[in-house]
Design a protein around this motif. Sequence first.
Motif, PDB file in Angstrom:
ATOM      1  N   SER A 267       0.718  -1.287   0.093  1.00  0.00           N
ATOM      2  CA  SER A 267       0.020  -0.039  -0.012  1.00  0.00           C
ATOM      3  C   SER A 267       1.011   1.307   0.089  1.00  0.00           C
ATOM      4  N   HIS A 268       2.222   1.200   0.514  1.00  0.00           N
ATOM      5  CA  HIS A 268       2.973   2.281   0.476  1.00  0.00           C
ATOM      6  C   HIS A 268       3.951   2.291  -0.630  1.00  0.00           C
ATOM      7  N   PHE A 269       3.789   1.484  -1.702  1.00  0.00           N
ATOM      8  CA  PHE A 269       4.808   1.410  -2.665  1.00  0.00           C
ATOM      9  C   PHE A 269       4.570   2.697  -3.640  1.00  0.00           C
TER      10      PHE A 269
ATOM     11  N   ALA B  24       7.099   7.588  -2.198  1.00  0.00           N
ATOM     12  CA  ALA B  24       8.170   8.599  -2.342  1.00  0.00           C
ATOM     13  C   ALA B  24       8.014   9.231  -3.917  1.00  0.00           C
ATOM     14  N   ASN B  25       7.842   8.488  -4.575  1.00  0.00           N
ATOM     15  CA  ASN B  25       7.660   8.990  -6.202  1.00  0.00           C
ATOM     16  C   ASN B  25       6.108  10.124  -6.235  1.00  0.00           C
ATOM     17  N   ARG B  26       5.166   9.699  -5.442  1.00  0.00           N
ATOM     18  CA  ARG B  26       3.849  10.425  -5.501  1.00  0.00           C
ATOM     19  C   ARG B  26       4.349  11.696  -4.800  1.00  0.00           C
ATOM     20  N   MET B  27       5.046  11.578  -3.561  1.00  0.00           N
ATOM     21  CA  MET B  27       5.077  12.898  -2.778  1.00  0.00           C
ATOM     22  C   MET B  27       6.073  13.917  -3.558  1.00  0.00           C
ATOM     23  N   THR B  28       7.070  13.295  -4.154  1.00  0.00           N
ATOM     24  CA  THR B  28       7.963  14.341  -4.954  1.00  0.00           C
ATOM     25  C   THR B  28       7.166  14.846  -6.189  1.00  0.00           C
ATOM     26  N   MET B  29       6.322  14.338  -6.667  1.00  0.00           N
ATOM     27  CA  MET B  29       5.528  14.668  -8.030  1.00  0.00           C
ATOM     28  C   MET B  29       4.550  15.812  -7.316  1.00  0.00           C
ATOM     29  N   ALA B  30       3.905  15.532  -6.222  1.00  0.00           N
ATOM     30  CA  ALA B  30       2.964  16.553  -5.414  1.00  0.00           C
ATOM     31  C   ALA B  30       3.872  17.802  -5.067  1.00  0.00           C
ATOM     32  N   ALA B  31       4.869  17.727  -4.670  1.00  0.00           N
ATOM     33  CA  ALA B  31       5.624  18.893  -4.170  1.00  0.00           C
ATOM     34  C   ALA B  31       6.080  19.616  -5.417  1.00  0.00           C
TER      35      ALA B  31
END
Length: 97
Positions: free
Chosen positions: A29-31, A34-41
């Motif tokens: 579920s956490h896979f 990190a990539n999604r958080m970087t894109m959201a930033a």
Amino acid sequence: MTIDARRLALVALLPALAGCETIYEPQASHFGDANRMTMAAQVVDPDPQYDTLNPPTSGEHAGQAAERYRTDKVKRPAAVSSTQISGGGGGGGGGGS
């Protein structure tokens, strides 16, 4: 006859191995978080809220600064210290043989 005993033991252990699958739960579920958080930033806020609509600026001061830069007469910034020096001392251990 030893082969049959090994097969019997293997068959007896298979349900136990199948039970381990439900206990072990990978963090799928956490896979990719990190990539999604970087894109959201990197996404720009579509409705930014600022304290002041236009920050105070001066075209005249900017022109004077550009002219000083071109003529190599840039104002030196004031020296600012980011650390405080305080008295105190430390002792070091001595080595002996």
